[in-house]
Design an enzyme around this catalytic site. Structure first.
Site, short mmCIF file in Angstrom:
data_model
loop_
_atom_site.label_atom_id
_atom_site.label_comp_id
_atom_site.label_asym_id
_atom_site.label_seq_id
_atom_site.Cartn_x
_atom_site.Cartn_y
_atom_site.Cartn_z
N ASP B 27 0.86 -1.18 0.00
CA ASP B 27 0.00 0.00 0.00
C ASP B 27 0.90 1.23 0.00
O ASP B 27 1.76 1.37 0.86
CB ASP B 27 -0.89 -0.04 1.25
CG ASP B 27 -2.09 0.88 1.12
OD1 ASP B 27 -2.17 1.61 0.11
OD2 ASP B 27 -2.92 0.86 2.05
N ASP B 121 -3.40 2.62 -5.80
CA ASP B 121 -2.15 2.62 -5.03
C ASP B 121 -1.95 1.40 -4.14
O ASP B 121 -1.18 1.46 -3.20
CB ASP B 121 -2.07 3.90 -4.20
CG ASP B 121 -3.13 3.94 -3.12
OD1 ASP B 121 -4.12 3.19 -3.23
OD2 ASP B 121 -2.98 4.71 -2.16
N GLU B 122 -2.66 0.31 -4.40
CA GLU B 122 -2.38 -0.88 -3.60
C GLU B 122 -2.57 -2.14 -4.43
O GLU B 122 -3.31 -2.16 -5.41
CB GLU B 122 -3.23 -0.92 -2.33
CG GLU B 122 -4.70 -0.84 -2.59
CD GLU B 122 -5.53 -0.89 -1.30
OE1 GLU B 122 -5.18 -1.65 -0.39
OE2 GLU B 122 -6.55 -0.19 -1.25
#
EC number: 2.7.7.7
Lengths: 380, 417
Positions: B27, B121-122
């Site tokens: 993350d 974003d993960e």
């Protein structure tokens, strides 16, 4: 009310009357069968404001009257009665049924609240029962079962001159069949959009009745059609709205076609489709060497099979949904079948394929059945 | 981004038993804010909020310095500024974020092909097959963190565990810029003391139902009889929670996520009551949804409308089409019909449109198609836009004039839940 009736005759009449009753209804009274004893005989009726069924049978009437009983219960009882005359009598709203040594007591629902069964007395004509039943079975498969678009859940009946044609579509395919219509001299042109499910019951019920009388009525903005034969009548409310103009989709003449043995093709399609995922299409390649079917299933399984096919014109590759194709092949009812491949002006969309009957390898069938099917896009 | 501000941070420093923990959850730390800091090094160490100062924009991201003041994602900027008055507000630059997103996803895919991207974003990585080449999962996690920071200048946090949901919870615990290995036999010891809300998939409503049962930690869920859970969260939910609380999560890392719906929505600067303006906004959103459907070769059968009144009451309405479509014009007609059915309108704060029941556009061709002309037109528009850019061509009613949207439309690639 008091009457005595033959067990088999009664049982058959009850099963006819309840066949079109809805499985579930919001009004309990509509799940009933109305039984009226009159000097003319015993009349059994059911009606749910859309569809009605009515039949009159011979009975030994000793007292006139009417009762309204649960249709499903009555049908279950009638089908299991011993082989002896059936005696009905009433005491207020209690109904007593005796057959041999079996005895039932039923409660009558309020007859006065039951709606009036529509009587149809407009334009009418005659159709040969067996052909009509065949035509219904051939065409109704193509009707949509999706209530999102009500107009295509029906079969369109179109009367012109001495012909009546049946048309149905679900947008993926169109089925058409034309049969004889006897509307007397100067018969007017008529159209009626009948719910496919009701029409299928009509076909099953009247298939062996010789001749069916079809009548049309328009009253108080309610358009109704009636089918009668053998002292039985089925009426149905028509579906409102205009049926799509599907006839223009049919090609005038096609030079590119293939003739295949129907039974062999059905077998192969069923076999090859086994590896397909739901809704997936089969790939059909026609060439001078015959027809090859290929199923690209999941990553786990694939299948292919080749059978004889007599191709006229260019080689062609199509992607067809097997269930739609099988419906057409089952409906065509001839030893051989002709696939006619139409051209499309739109490069993004293949032209529709026409299925017609073929009595032998080189002899087109004599019937008027046509089944038009839209191939899927070829994905590779 | 979560609400957590790095308090209660838990990281693995030395060696940990990572022999049975092949799942990594990575993350990015305060992703949008960190990308902005790359451009503006002068803002480092300061509380920064990504959003618009004007109107009613919400916080899309914030640096940890701002989070310490209680600033969280989806909070109105005005509220964030009350909590942290000296915060610096930077408008979002989505092009930069998606550039850096692609960069980090590329790094992940060079480690293993088994990458499941969860959002911008993960991602989850299954490194079972990379051990021989790159080392143990903890070694690989360190490698990922090192590569991400040297190649992009951004930091990330990594959770290493035996299953996806534990890995995800571990990365959250290790934020920011940390790594936490949860050895397989310590899974329950890690999970059970944590509050229920940290369990992946537990939202405020579920949390409240469980709290009423007197349950506070994940350990409590594991101990309570399943019958009691069922009455609180339903049969399916109870089964899922009970499994998770015992550390069971059989879901594999899936490289191609099947999207169940495609949607776009917009929050307005000021509430809108004018139905014409809403119709135009729906046209813009329908166009976007249709473009995304066509890009993926999909069609939709159900069109959903989402509407939020000014008092935050949110309504959803949907309609099933007679035949599947990817035509924006058609989506617009359906959405407008759904909107009209909700009249009289109260002031509208947010409006969105969603395409559900997706299928591949190759399935089931129609003999005739009422939308054929529109389909052709929109395909041509796609082609022009591909060549000359998205703004090259648009429906006339979307040209010029003041734009009603604020804070940009939020693209929602909804997941299965």
């Amino acid at each position: 009310m008091r009457f005595s009736v033959n067990r088999d005759v009664f049982s058959e009449a009850v099963s006819f009357a309840v066949k079109l009753l809805p499985q579930r209804t919001t009004l309990p009274i509509l799940s009933g069968v109305l039984i009226e004893s009159t000097p003319a005989g015993l009349t059994l009726s059911s009606f749910d404001y859309e569809v009605s069924a009515q039949t009159t049978i011979a009975a030994d009437i000793s007292e006139e009257g009417s009762i309204l009983v649960s249709g499903r219960l009555l049908a279950d009882i009638a089908s299991r009665l011993p082989n002896a005359p059936v005696e009905f009598s009433t005491d207020d709203n209690r109904i007593s049924v005796t057959c041999g040594s079996a005895h039932f007591t039923l409660l009558s629902m309020p007859v006065e609240e039951y709606p009036t069964i529509p009587q149809v007395s407009g334009e009418q004509g005659l159709v040969p029962a067996e052909e009509f039943a065949t035509a219904i079975a051939q065409v109704a498969v193509a009707a949509s079962r999706d209530d999102v678009t009500p107009v295509i859940t029906g079969v369109q009946l179109e009367v012109t001159g001495t012909k009546i044609s049946l048309v149905a579509t679900d947008r993926y395919r169109v089925a058409v069949r034309e049969i004889e219509w006897d509307g007397g001299a100067d018969a007017p042109s008529l159209t009626a959009l009948v719910p496919a499910r009701t029409l299928q019951e009509v076909g099953k019920t009247f298939g062996h009745s010789g001749t069916i009388t079809v009548s049309f009525t328009s009253k108080d903005d309610r358009e109704i059609i009636a089918f009668s034969a053998d002292d039985k009548t089925v009426t149905s409310l028509l579906i409102k709205g205009s049926f799509p103009p599907v006839r223009r989709l049919f090609p005038e003449q096609v030079d590119n076609y293939a003739v295949i043995n129907t039974g062999e093709l059905i077998e192969s399609v069923r076999r090859v489709s086994l590896v397909l995922e739901r809704e997936a299409a089969l790939r059909f390649s026609f060439s001078i060497d015959g027809l090859t079917m290929e199923a690209i299933g999941s990553e786990h399984a694939q299948a292919s099979e080749s059978i004889d096919a007599l191709l006229t014109g260019e080689d062609i590759v199509l992607s067809l949904k097997p269930s739609f194709l099988i419906d057409g092949l089952n409906a065509v009812r001839s030893e051989f079948v002709r696939f006619s491949f139409t051209k499309s002006e739109n490069t993004n969309k293949p032209g529709p394929m026409l299925i017609t009957s073929q009595s032998s390898k080189d002899q087109p069938g004599a019937d008027s059945f046509k089944y038009l099917l839209q191939p899927n896009l070829l994905l590779r | 981004m979560g609400r957590d501000d790095g308090a209660g941070r838990q990281v693995t420093v030395g060696a940990a038993d990572d022999s049975a923990t092949p799942i990594l959850h990575i993350d990015m730390d305060a992703f949008f804010a960190s990308v902005e800091l790359l451009e503006r090094p002068d803002l480092r160490g300061k509380p920064v909020i990504i959003g618009h100062r004007d109107g009613r924009s919400v916080v899309t991201s914030a640096t940890y310095e701002a989070r310490k003041f209680g600033v969280g994602a989806a909070m109105p900027v005005s509220k964030a500024l009350r909590l942290c008055p000296h915060a610096i507000v930077v408008p979002p630059n989505y092009a930069a974020y998606s550039h850096f997103s692609r960069e980090v996803m590329r790094i992940f895919s060079e480690i293993t092909p088994l990458v499941e991207q969860l959002s911008i974003d993960e991602a989850f990585l299954d490194v079972s097959g990379a051990r021989r080449l790159l080392g143990s999962p903890a070694t690989i996690a360190r490698l990922v963190r090192e590569r991400v920071v040297t190649e992009t200048g951004l930091t990330c946090s990594v959770g290493v565990a035996a299953s996806k949901f534990v890995a995800k919870m571990a990365s959250t615990r290790s934020k920011p810029d940390g790594m936490l290995v949860v050895p397989k036999e310590q899974t329950l010891a890690f999970l059970h003391p944590l509050p229920i809300r940290t369990l992946w998939g537990v939202g405020p409503a579920t949390e409240e139902s469980l709290r009423r049962l007197g349950l506070a930690t994940i350990g409590d869920i594991a101990e309570v009889p399943i019958g009691a859970l069922r009455s609180a969260v339903g049969v399916a939910g109870a089964e899922k929670l009970s499994q998770l609380a015992r550390g069971h999560d059989p879901r594999p890392v899936e490289t191609s996520r099947v999207e169940k719906s495609v949607g776009h929505e917009v929050t307005f600067h000021a509430d809108i009551t004018d139905i014409e303006q809403l119709r135009v906004e729906l046209l813009r959103l329908s166009d976007k949804v249709a473009v995304r459907l066509r890009e993926r070769g999909w069609v939709t059968r159900t069109v959903g409308l989402k509407l939020r009144w000014s008092d935050f009451t949110t309504l959803s309405r949907s309609h099933t089409l007679p035949e599947p479509t990817s035509v924006g014009r058609r989506l617009h007609e359906e959405a407008v019909a759904l909107l009209d059915a909700l009249r009289p309108l109260r002031p509208v704060r947010l409006i969105g449109i969603r395409a559900e029941q997706l299928a591949s556009s190759g399935d089931g061709a129609l003999l005739w198609d009422p939308d054929e002309d529109w389909r052709e037109a929109e395909n041509s528009v796609d082609a022009v836009r591909k060549r000359f850019g998205t703004s090259a061509l648009a429906p006339a009613s979307l040209l010029g004039g003041p734009r009603g949207s604020a804070g940009g439309t939020r693209t929602q690639p909804f997941s299965e839940d």
